[in-house]
Design a protein around this motif. Sequence first.
Motif, PDB file in Angstrom:
ATOM      1  N   SER A 156      52.765  26.774  16.899  1.00 46.05           N
ATOM      2  CA  SER A 156      52.564  27.760  16.052  1.00 46.05           C
ATOM      3  C   SER A 156      52.808  27.275  14.491  1.00 46.05           C
ATOM      4  CB  SER A 156      54.165  28.507  16.364  1.00 46.05           C
ATOM      5  OG  SER A 156      55.099  27.730  15.977  1.00 46.05           O
ATOM      6  N   CYS A 157      52.364  28.274  13.593  1.00 49.76           N
ATOM      7  CA  CYS A 157      52.030  27.871  12.256  1.00 49.76           C
ATOM      8  C   CYS A 157      52.815  28.815  11.456  1.00 49.76           C
ATOM      9  CB  CYS A 157      50.722  27.770  11.658  1.00 49.76           C
ATOM     10  SG  CYS A 157      50.012  26.177  12.359  1.00 49.76           S
ATOM     11  N   GLN A 158      53.756  28.301  10.589  1.00 50.96           N
ATOM     12  CA  GLN A 158      54.500  29.471   9.941  1.00 50.96           C
ATOM     13  C   GLN A 158      54.173  29.254   8.275  1.00 50.96           C
ATOM     14  OE1 GLN A 158      58.927  28.926   9.537  1.00 50.96           O
ATOM     15  NE2 GLN A 158      59.003  31.044  10.095  1.00 50.96           N
ATOM     16  N   LEU A 159      54.126  30.232   7.467  1.00 52.47           N
ATOM     17  CA  LEU A 159      53.853  30.385   6.115  1.00 52.47           C
ATOM     18  C   LEU A 159      55.351  29.900   5.694  1.00 52.47           C
ATOM     19  CD1 LEU A 159      52.399  30.167   3.589  1.00 52.47           C
ATOM     20  CD2 LEU A 159      52.464  32.902   3.682  1.00 52.47           C
ATOM     21  N   LYS A 160      55.498  28.626   5.135  1.00 56.61           N
ATOM     22  CA  LYS A 160      56.739  28.434   4.596  1.00 56.61           C
ATOM     23  C   LYS A 160      57.345  28.690   3.400  1.00 56.61           C
ATOM     24  CE  LYS A 160      59.448  26.108   6.889  1.00 56.61           C
ATOM     25  NZ  LYS A 160      60.631  26.510   7.404  1.00 56.61           N
ATOM     26  N   SER A 161      56.331  28.399   2.231  1.00 56.64           N
ATOM     27  CA  SER A 161      56.744  28.652   0.772  1.00 56.64           C
ATOM     28  C   SER A 161      55.457  28.894   0.099  1.00 56.64           C
ATOM     29  CB  SER A 161      57.508  27.616   0.332  1.00 56.64           C
ATOM     30  OG  SER A 161      56.958  26.328   0.319  1.00 56.64           O
ATOM     31  N   LYS A 162      55.758  29.174  -1.101  1.00 61.10           N
ATOM     32  CA  LYS A 162      54.514  29.170  -2.420  1.00 61.10           C
ATOM     33  C   LYS A 162      55.136  27.814  -3.242  1.00 61.10           C
ATOM     34  CE  LYS A 162      52.274  32.290  -3.868  1.00 61.10           C
ATOM     35  NZ  LYS A 162      51.811  33.805  -4.636  1.00 61.10           N
ATOM     36  N   GLU A 163      54.360  27.141  -3.490  1.00 62.78           N
ATOM     37  CA  GLU A 163      54.462  26.034  -4.375  1.00 62.78           C
ATOM     38  C   GLU A 163      53.464  26.082  -5.628  1.00 62.78           C
ATOM     39  OE1 GLU A 163      56.913  23.793  -3.441  1.00 62.78           O
ATOM     40  OE2 GLU A 163      56.910  24.313  -1.267  1.00 62.78           O
ATOM     41  N   SER A 164      54.120  25.357  -6.686  1.00 60.94           N
ATOM     42  CA  SER A 164      53.475  25.192  -8.038  1.00 60.94           C
ATOM     43  C   SER A 164      52.823  23.577  -8.110  1.00 60.94           C
ATOM     44  CB  SER A 164      54.215  25.480  -9.317  1.00 60.94           C
ATOM     45  OG  SER A 164      55.541  24.759  -9.210  1.00 60.94           O
ATOM     46  N   LYS A 165      53.378  22.839  -7.238  1.00 56.31           N
ATOM     47  CA  LYS A 165      53.083  21.394  -7.181  1.00 56.31           C
ATOM     48  C   LYS A 165      53.200  20.706  -6.032  1.00 56.31           C
ATOM     49  CE  LYS A 165      54.067  17.177  -9.924  1.00 56.31           C
ATOM     50  NZ  LYS A 165      54.668  16.524 -11.058  1.00 56.31           N
ATOM     51  N   PHE A 166      52.466  19.965  -5.488  1.00 56.45           N
ATOM     52  CA  PHE A 166      52.590  19.142  -4.483  1.00 56.45           C
ATOM     53  C   PHE A 166      52.196  17.617  -4.851  1.00 56.45           C
ATOM     54  CE2 PHE A 166      50.667  17.111  -0.775  1.00 56.45           C
ATOM     55  CZ  PHE A 166      52.008  16.921   0.154  1.00 56.45           C
ATOM     56  N   GLU A 167      52.756  16.813  -4.410  1.00 61.03           N
ATOM     57  CA  GLU A 167      52.507  15.224  -4.618  1.00 61.03           C
ATOM     58  C   GLU A 167      52.833  14.117  -3.544  1.00 61.03           C
ATOM     59  OE1 GLU A 167      53.630  11.899  -8.052  1.00 61.03           O
ATOM     60  OE2 GLU A 167      54.450  13.764  -8.154  1.00 61.03           O
ATOM     61  N   LYS A 168      51.763  13.463  -3.137  1.00 60.95           N
ATOM     62  CA  LYS A 168      51.912  12.803  -2.056  1.00 60.95           C
ATOM     63  C   LYS A 168      51.125  11.382  -2.336  1.00 60.95           C
ATOM     64  CE  LYS A 168      53.270  11.346   2.046  1.00 60.95           C
ATOM     65  NZ  LYS A 168      54.635  11.314   2.437  1.00 60.95           N
ATOM     66  N   ASN A 169      51.555   9.978  -2.324  1.00 60.86           N
ATOM     67  CA  ASN A 169      51.093   9.069  -2.973  1.00 60.86           C
ATOM     68  C   ASN A 169      50.391   9.101  -4.338  1.00 60.86           C
ATOM     69  OD1 ASN A 169      51.854   8.116  -0.151  1.00 60.86           O
ATOM     70  ND2 ASN A 169      49.762   8.446   0.676  1.00 60.86           N
ATOM     71  N   ASP A 170      49.147   8.928  -4.479  1.00 65.45           N
ATOM     72  CA  ASP A 170      48.484   9.097  -5.715  1.00 65.45           C
ATOM     73  C   ASP A 170      48.019  10.449  -5.837  1.00 65.45           C
ATOM     74  OD1 ASP A 170      49.400   6.270  -6.640  1.00 65.45           O
ATOM     75  OD2 ASP A 170      47.372   5.524  -5.515  1.00 65.45           O
ATOM     76  N   HIS A 171      48.107  11.387  -5.136  1.00 65.60           N
ATOM     77  CA  HIS A 171      47.449  12.800  -4.993  1.00 65.60           C
ATOM     78  C   HIS A 171      48.260  13.709  -5.626  1.00 65.60           C
ATOM     79  CE1 HIS A 171      44.093  11.032  -2.654  1.00 65.60           C
ATOM     80  NE2 HIS A 171      45.166  10.338  -1.947  1.00 65.60           N
ATOM     81  N   ILE A 172      48.108  14.372  -6.912  1.00 61.70           N
ATOM     82  CA  ILE A 172      48.983  15.323  -7.131  1.00 61.70           C
ATOM     83  C   ILE A 172      48.174  16.755  -7.343  1.00 61.70           C
ATOM     84  CG2 ILE A 172      50.136  16.254  -9.160  1.00 61.70           C
ATOM     85  CD1 ILE A 172      50.521  13.257  -9.894  1.00 61.70           C
ATOM     86  N   TYR A 173      48.510  17.924  -6.921  1.00 52.13           N
ATOM     87  CA  TYR A 173      47.781  19.041  -6.697  1.00 52.13           C
ATOM     88  C   TYR A 173      48.745  20.237  -7.635  1.00 52.13           C
ATOM     89  CZ  TYR A 173      45.434  16.702  -3.130  1.00 52.13           C
ATOM     90  OH  TYR A 173      44.607  16.009  -2.305  1.00 52.13           O
ATOM     91  N   LYS A 174      48.268  20.819  -8.532  1.00 49.46           N
ATOM     92  CA  LYS A 174      48.879  21.785  -9.140  1.00 49.46           C
ATOM     93  C   LYS A 174      48.262  23.307  -9.199  1.00 49.46           C
ATOM     94  CE  LYS A 174      50.936  18.352 -12.617  1.00 49.46           C
ATOM     95  NZ  LYS A 174      50.766  18.106 -13.937  1.00 49.46           N
ATOM     96  N   GLY A 175      49.126  24.420  -9.394  1.00 49.23           N
ATOM     97  CA  GLY A 175      48.532  25.521  -9.330  1.00 49.23           C
ATOM     98  C   GLY A 175      49.246  26.603  -8.339  1.00 49.23           C
ATOM     99  N   ASP A 176      48.536  27.288  -7.788  1.00 47.94           N
ATOM    100  CA  ASP A 176      49.173  28.347  -6.767  1.00 47.94           C
ATOM    101  C   ASP A 176      48.723  27.571  -5.554  1.00 47.94           C
ATOM    102  OD1 ASP A 176      49.869  30.336  -5.108  1.00 47.94           O
ATOM    103  OD2 ASP A 176      48.547  31.879  -6.372  1.00 47.94           O
ATOM    104  N   LEU A 177      49.707  27.157  -4.813  1.00 45.46           N
ATOM    105  CA  LEU A 177      49.769  26.580  -3.471  1.00 45.46           C
ATOM    106  C   LEU A 177      50.566  27.399  -2.393  1.00 45.46           C
ATOM    107  CD1 LEU A 177      50.363  22.880  -4.667  1.00 45.46           C
ATOM    108  CD2 LEU A 177      47.869  24.106  -4.312  1.00 45.46           C
ATOM    109  N   LEU A 178      49.968  27.073  -1.074  1.00 38.89           N
ATOM    110  CA  LEU A 178      50.803  27.663   0.002  1.00 38.89           C
ATOM    111  C   LEU A 178      51.106  26.433   1.005  1.00 38.89           C
ATOM    112  CD1 LEU A 178      48.846  30.794   1.253  1.00 38.89           C
ATOM    113  CD2 LEU A 178      50.725  30.699  -0.236  1.00 38.89           C
ATOM    114  N   LYS A 179      52.275  26.432   1.473  1.00 35.51           N
ATOM    115  CA  LYS A 179      52.594  25.357   2.336  1.00 35.51           C
ATOM    116  C   LYS A 179      52.647  25.866   3.530  1.00 35.51           C
ATOM    117  CE  LYS A 179      56.387  22.148   3.152  1.00 35.51           C
ATOM    118  NZ  LYS A 179      57.882  21.497   2.747  1.00 35.51           N
ATOM    119  N   ILE A 180      51.950  25.326   4.528  1.00 31.11           N
ATOM    120  CA  ILE A 180      52.199  25.692   5.978  1.00 31.11           C
ATOM    121  C   ILE A 180      52.739  24.827   6.922  1.00 31.11           C
ATOM    122  CG2 ILE A 180      50.837  26.689   7.856  1.00 31.11           C
ATOM    123  CD1 ILE A 180      49.060  27.876   5.935  1.00 31.11           C
TER     124      ILE A 180
END
Length: 264
Positions: A156-180
């Motif tokens: 099953s997959c659940q919509l956990k949250s809305k995020e403004s930033k996600f960072e892992k290792n050298d990768h950074i994403y900013k903006g309107d993000l969904l975390k599933i």
Amino acid sequence: MSKKYISLAVVALLLSACGGSSSSKNDGKGSIDLAKYLPSESMTKTFSYVERDGDDVDTSHYDEIIDVKGDTIITTRDENVVEKTVISDKNITIISFDDDEDDDYEDDYEDDYKDDFKEIDSFYRYVDLGDTIFTKEKRYTKNNDLGKVTINLNSSCQLKSKESKFEKNDHIYKGDLLKIECISKGKVVFDIKQTLLDAGVAQDLNGSHNIYDTSYIYFKRGIGEVAFIDDNCVPNKKLPMVVNDKADSKECIKKQYEYKFYLP
């Protein structure tokens, strides 16, 4: 199906397998429009894929060609159409065509009909935070030199949250993000041949073993998927495919993970 080719249609299975039926556990009247988090225009997306299993690390790159025509999105890889997404007023329907990579535990008939095999998933377009987007069940069996292996998975997959930033290792994403968050749980059952058991071979494998796999996928508004994160705990070195992410970190015998990152 390879895990590195994750899409919104198959997030629930995380790719232990393809197939099964899907269903949504929400009323379809949420405030978040999942269609807004698919590609909004035609583009080429380059992904980095990293897989680690103990000391072995494999890194690769691949491109997805995204063709957006109104409410239809066509995804192409290696000149082959692998996915068709159709957006309606209430639902998102995705037809996933099989790629060229085999799953060690898929039924043999897929090899014979690979060119025609496809999976169709449909789920609600509008959801709220905390909603289960959809669920899947899968059972499949494979015979090998040891005997019969049966895997039962409920995912099953659940919509956990809305995020403004996600960072892992050298990768950074900013903006309107969904975390599933996607969870696959079930059992793998080894039915070892009696002749092998009598000879004292694979006795510790015989029987049922629990699987619990947690992964996360991030979608960015107007872009689609930008990251897939799957950190695994494998407690038994003789069962490398049996993941138990609920186990204490001290029980994990080696470092194992799969990451996928969009490269803007």
